[in-house]
Design an enzyme around this catalytic site. Structure first.
Site, short mmCIF file in Angstrom:
data_model
loop_
_atom_site.label_atom_id
_atom_site.label_comp_id
_atom_site.label_asym_id
_atom_site.label_seq_id
_atom_site.Cartn_x
_atom_site.Cartn_y
_atom_site.Cartn_z
N ASN A 108 -3.36 6.63 3.46
CA ASN A 108 -3.36 5.99 2.14
C ASN A 108 -4.53 5.00 2.13
O ASN A 108 -4.75 4.28 3.10
CB ASN A 108 -2.06 5.23 1.90
CG ASN A 108 -0.86 6.16 1.85
OD1 ASN A 108 -0.96 7.30 1.41
ND2 ASN A 108 0.28 5.69 2.30
N HIS A 123 -4.02 3.52 9.48
CA HIS A 123 -2.89 4.19 10.12
C HIS A 123 -2.69 5.55 9.47
O HIS A 123 -2.95 5.73 8.29
CB HIS A 123 -1.61 3.35 10.06
CG HIS A 123 -1.19 2.92 8.69
ND1 HIS A 123 -1.83 1.90 8.00
CD2 HIS A 123 -0.23 3.39 7.89
CE1 HIS A 123 -1.24 1.75 6.83
NE2 HIS A 123 -0.27 2.64 6.73
N HIS A 178 -0.04 8.62 8.68
CA HIS A 178 1.37 8.97 8.55
C HIS A 178 1.56 10.42 8.96
O HIS A 178 0.83 11.30 8.50
CB HIS A 178 1.83 8.84 7.09
CG HIS A 178 1.76 7.45 6.55
ND1 HIS A 178 2.87 6.65 6.43
CD2 HIS A 178 0.72 6.73 6.09
CE1 HIS A 178 2.51 5.49 5.90
NE2 HIS A 178 1.20 5.52 5.69
#
Length: 81
Positions: free
Chosen positions: A55, A68, A70
């Site tokens: 994101n 990060h 996911h």
């Protein structure tokens, strides 16, 4: 979590988001994807399928200013998650 399996893959090196990735981060990103494959196997979703998502920005749902990845799986994931 958006799915029964929701694992975050977080590098130690600080990069604010996927929007700040540069060519010098290529090895770091490759390592994140290799680790994601290992996690998918360990979580039992390698064969059934899983989703990997970055994101970028608040409009995309990013709430932590640190890169990060996911890993989502464990159910049928449609186009909206």
């Amino acid at each position: 979590p958006r799915s029964p399996i929701h694992v975050l893959i977080i590098p130690r090196s600080h990069i604010i988001s996927a929007g700040a990735i540069e060519w010098k981060h290529a090895d770091l990103l490759a390592g994140m994807f290799v680790l994601a494959s290992e996690v998918a196997r360990l979580q039992g979703v390698m064969d059934s399928g899983y989703r990997l998502t970055f994101n970028v920005g608040a409009a995309a749902g990013m709430t932590i200013d640190h890169l990060h990845l996911h890993l989502l799986g464990g159910r049928l994931l449609g186009p909206e998650g």
